[in-house]
Design a protein around this motif. Structure first.
Motif, PDB file in Angstrom:
ATOM      1  N   UNK A 115      66.010  14.596  70.149  1.00 25.05           N
ATOM      2  CA  UNK A 115      65.722  15.271  68.891  1.00 25.05           C
ATOM      3  C   UNK A 115      66.951  15.347  68.014  1.00 25.05           C
ATOM      4  N   UNK A 116      66.723  15.348  66.706  1.00 24.58           N
ATOM      5  CA  UNK A 116      67.818  15.415  65.733  1.00 24.58           C
ATOM      6  C   UNK A 116      67.359  16.229  64.539  1.00 24.58           C
ATOM      7  N   UNK A 117      68.245  17.043  63.985  1.00 21.01           N
ATOM      8  CA  UNK A 117      67.889  17.829  62.812  1.00 21.01           C
ATOM      9  C   UNK A 117      69.041  17.993  61.848  1.00 21.01           C
ATOM     10  N   UNK A 118      68.727  17.967  60.534  1.00 24.43           N
ATOM     11  CA  UNK A 118      69.669  18.230  59.459  1.00 24.43           C
ATOM     12  C   UNK A 118      68.897  18.938  58.347  1.00 24.43           C
ATOM     13  N   UNK A 119      69.533  19.336  57.241  1.00 29.81           N
ATOM     14  CA  UNK A 119      68.825  20.135  56.233  1.00 29.81           C
ATOM     15  C   UNK A 119      67.570  19.491  55.663  1.00 29.81           C
ATOM     16  N   UNK A 120      67.560  18.174  55.474  1.00 27.76           N
ATOM     17  CA  UNK A 120      66.420  17.530  54.814  1.00 27.76           C
ATOM     18  C   UNK A 120      65.281  17.157  55.756  1.00 27.76           C
ATOM     19  N   UNK A 140      55.472  15.216  55.791  1.00 26.75           N
ATOM     20  CA  UNK A 140      55.917  14.229  56.785  1.00 26.75           C
ATOM     21  C   UNK A 140      56.198  12.889  56.108  1.00 26.75           C
ATOM     22  N   UNK A 141      57.108  12.146  56.722  1.00 29.31           N
ATOM     23  CA  UNK A 141      57.433  10.807  56.257  1.00 29.31           C
ATOM     24  C   UNK A 141      57.263   9.827  57.409  1.00 29.31           C
ATOM     25  N   UNK A 142      56.995   8.588  57.047  1.00 35.59           N
ATOM     26  CA  UNK A 142      56.833   7.529  58.037  1.00 35.59           C
ATOM     27  C   UNK A 142      57.732   6.373  57.612  1.00 35.59           C
ATOM     28  N   UNK A 143      58.844   6.212  58.309  1.00 32.40           N
ATOM     29  CA  UNK A 143      59.762   5.113  58.021  1.00 32.40           C
ATOM     30  C   UNK A 143      59.300   3.890  58.801  1.00 32.40           C
ATOM     31  N   UNK A 144      58.789   2.897  58.085  1.00 27.90           N
ATOM     32  CA  UNK A 144      58.213   1.716  58.734  1.00 27.90           C
ATOM     33  C   UNK A 144      59.254   0.617  58.864  1.00 27.90           C
ATOM     34  N   UNK A 145      59.250  -0.034  60.032  1.00 24.20           N
ATOM     35  CA  UNK A 145      60.125  -1.177  60.288  1.00 24.20           C
ATOM     36  C   UNK A 145      59.229  -2.360  60.657  1.00 24.20           C
ATOM     37  N   UNK A 146      58.724  -3.081  59.656  1.00 22.63           N
ATOM     38  CA  UNK A 146      57.742  -4.152  59.890  1.00 22.63           C
ATOM     39  C   UNK A 146      58.227  -5.236  60.846  1.00 22.63           C
ATOM     40  N   UNK A 147      59.495  -5.619  60.746  1.00 25.33           N
ATOM     41  CA  UNK A 147      59.996  -6.697  61.599  1.00 25.33           C
ATOM     42  C   UNK A 147      59.962  -6.301  63.071  1.00 25.33           C
ATOM     43  N   UNK A 148      60.139  -5.008  63.338  1.00 23.09           N
ATOM     44  CA  UNK A 148      60.127  -4.523  64.718  1.00 23.09           C
ATOM     45  C   UNK A 148      58.740  -4.026  65.136  1.00 23.09           C
ATOM     46  N   UNK A 149      57.785  -4.088  64.197  1.00 24.50           N
ATOM     47  CA  UNK A 149      56.422  -3.607  64.487  1.00 24.50           C
ATOM     48  C   UNK A 149      56.448  -2.171  64.996  1.00 24.50           C
ATOM     49  N   UNK A 150      57.247  -1.327  64.331  1.00 25.06           N
ATOM     50  CA  UNK A 150      57.293   0.073  64.729  1.00 25.06           C
ATOM     51  C   UNK A 150      57.554   0.947  63.507  1.00 25.06           C
ATOM     52  N   UNK A 151      57.193   2.204  63.638  1.00 22.35           N
ATOM     53  CA  UNK A 151      57.411   3.166  62.569  1.00 22.35           C
ATOM     54  C   UNK A 151      57.793   4.506  63.166  1.00 22.35           C
ATOM     55  N   UNK A 152      58.576   5.275  62.430  1.00 21.29           N
ATOM     56  CA  UNK A 152      59.110   6.542  62.912  1.00 21.29           C
ATOM     57  C   UNK A 152      58.564   7.704  62.096  1.00 21.29           C
ATOM     58  N   UNK A 185      60.975  17.694  43.123  1.00 20.95           N
ATOM     59  CA  UNK A 185      62.417  17.481  43.270  1.00 20.95           C
ATOM     60  C   UNK A 185      62.830  17.549  44.736  1.00 20.95           C
ATOM     61  N   UNK A 186      62.186  18.435  45.493  1.00 21.40           N
ATOM     62  CA  UNK A 186      62.532  18.542  46.911  1.00 21.40           C
ATOM     63  C   UNK A 186      62.022  17.335  47.700  1.00 21.40           C
ATOM     64  N   UNK A 187      60.846  16.850  47.341  1.00 22.74           N
ATOM     65  CA  UNK A 187      60.325  15.644  47.996  1.00 22.74           C
ATOM     66  C   UNK A 187      61.259  14.465  47.720  1.00 22.74           C
ATOM     67  N   UNK A 188      61.678  14.335  46.469  1.00 21.33           N
ATOM     68  CA  UNK A 188      62.596  13.252  46.096  1.00 21.33           C
ATOM     69  C   UNK A 188      63.903  13.354  46.866  1.00 21.33           C
ATOM     70  N   UNK A 189      64.399  14.561  46.998  1.00 20.20           N
ATOM     71  CA  UNK A 189      65.644  14.812  47.743  1.00 20.20           C
ATOM     72  C   UNK A 189      65.503  14.331  49.184  1.00 20.20           C
ATOM     73  N   UNK A 190      64.398  14.672  49.817  1.00 16.70           N
ATOM     74  CA  UNK A 190      64.183  14.261  51.207  1.00 16.70           C
ATOM     75  C   UNK A 190      64.006  12.752  51.322  1.00 16.70           C
ATOM     76  N   UNK A 191      63.235  12.167  50.400  1.00 17.79           N
ATOM     77  CA  UNK A 191      63.002  10.717  50.444  1.00 17.79           C
ATOM     78  C   UNK A 191      64.310   9.943  50.301  1.00 17.79           C
ATOM     79  N   UNK A 192      65.157  10.396  49.398  1.00 15.89           N
ATOM     80  CA  UNK A 192      66.437   9.723  49.210  1.00 15.89           C
ATOM     81  C   UNK A 192      67.305   9.837  50.461  1.00 15.89           C
TER      82      UNK A 192
END
Length: 354
Positions: free
Chosen positions: A59-64, A143-155, A178-185
């Motif tokens: 597990x990992x956590x930071x402000x965003x 929630x966000x889903x960071x997709x990695x198509x080349x690896x066929x996986x998403x986080x 603004x908060x959503x944008x902050x997290x996405x960035x």
């Protein structure tokens, strides 16, 4: 988020394991005996553990945002998804979260952006009835889903920067956006795929996930917030855990150190340096086996609001019967060797000034 709470009983895990990246094997020499070790990355550190030890949870956590990763085959949803149906599986997981909240408050989706590699889903729960308060804040889960198509996986990644917005805020939509944008960035700029082993900056996670920030993240109040934990298990009786927490409050840090020292005060300890840090190593006989040793190492030079001197705890147990090739050595010898195998990984502390 379970970053400091996930060290749960292993009975729920069975003998499942998390798929790991290609790692470097080495031999540990204990007297005239040797054991094959595998080098794992763990945040800003690296560990050398027996080849049969696999990572169960991280597990990992930071402000965003926060990330939790689980063993392959574990029934816990969230974490890493693989295969062509990964997005559909993740959306199903999010909808289960929304439906559970709907049992207590009306809910509705407010964002469903699924086109870019970084997907975003957020829903609002009207908690005024639940709180019996017409002025109860707006409650968002994102929630966000960071997709990695080349690896066929998403986080799967949980956003932490929204939560509740006071109802008296003049422009709720603007604040929310603004908060959503902050997290996405924050996510799109730092969460990348980088197979281990490597010497990249930032926080190294399992399955090639890297939080590649050039310097530690700070809150708006100027506090560093960087917490992570890893747990390994060999499918038998031996366990190894690492917990790293950056405390922003001196009282909380002192309480943690005092509590640990108090609980272990009846156990003999020794001053032991780990990864260049001062600490005390406690080793005790196992509860149910004469050949088992329970251990805990605690950093004693931890500092408030410091990443370089974050509070570290390493604990677990070693059953020497799990490693007959090392006999007649005892588990204490192996514990000391594994503790000494914890070190700052190459460039792990680059960019860390405090």
């Amino acid at each position: 988020m379970k970053i400091v709470l996930f060290l749960i009983g292993l009975s729920t895990w069975g003998s499942q394991s998390m798929a790991m990246d290609t790692s470097i094997e080495s031999q540990i020499e204990l007297g005239q005996r040797s054991l094959t070790l595998v080098r794992h990355c763990a945040g800003r550190f690296e560990l050398e553990l027996p080849k049969d030890m696999t990572l169960l949870e991280a597990g990992y956590g930071q402000p965003e945002f926060s990330i939790d990763m689980y063993a392959e085959g574990d029934k816990t949803e969230g974490g890493l998804y693989r295969g062509e149906q990964r997005l559909e599986q993740w959306l199903s997981y999010i909808d289960k979260k929304r439906q559970k909240d709907s049992e207590f408050s009306p809910t509705e989706y407010v964002i469903q952006e699924l086109k870019p590699h970084l997907k975003t889903v957020s829903f609002h729960a009207d908690i005024r009835g639940l709180m019996d308060d017409d002025n109860a804040p707006y409650s968002f889960t994102t929630y966000f889903f960071q997709d990695f198509p080349e690896q066929q996986m998403g986080l799967s990644i949980q956003g932490l920067a929204i939560g509740h917005i006071p109802r008296n805020v003049e422009n709720v939509q603007e604040t929310f956006n603004s908060r959503v944008t902050w997290m996405k960035e924050a996510i799109s700029e730092t969460v990348i795929h980088q197979p281990w082993p490597h010497n990249q900056f930032g926080i190294c996670m399992p399955n090639g996930i890297l939080i590649n920030n050039s310097s530690p993240v700070q809150t708006q109040q100027g506090y560093f917030q960087e917490n992570y934990a890893f747990e390994f298990f060999n499918g038998k009786k031996s366990i190894f855990r690492l917990l790293v927490v950056v405390y922003s409050d001196e009282t909380a840090l002192k309480q943690e150190i005092s509590q640990v020292s108090g609980l272990l005060s009846f156990i003999a300890s020794s001053k032991t340096k780990v990864a260049g840090r001062n600490g005390r190593l406690f080793i005790n006989d196992g509860k149910y086996s004469d050949t088992e040793r329970e251990f805990k190492w605690v950093s004693t030079d931890s500092k408030v609001n410091s990443v370089r001197f974050a509070h570290i705890e390493i604990e677990g147990k070693i059953e020497i019967d799990d490693y007959p090739e090392l006999k007649p050595l005892n588990a204490t010898d192996m514990v000391v060797a594994l503790i000494n195998g914890v070190r700052v990984r190459e460039n792990g502390m680059e960019g860390v000034k405090r």
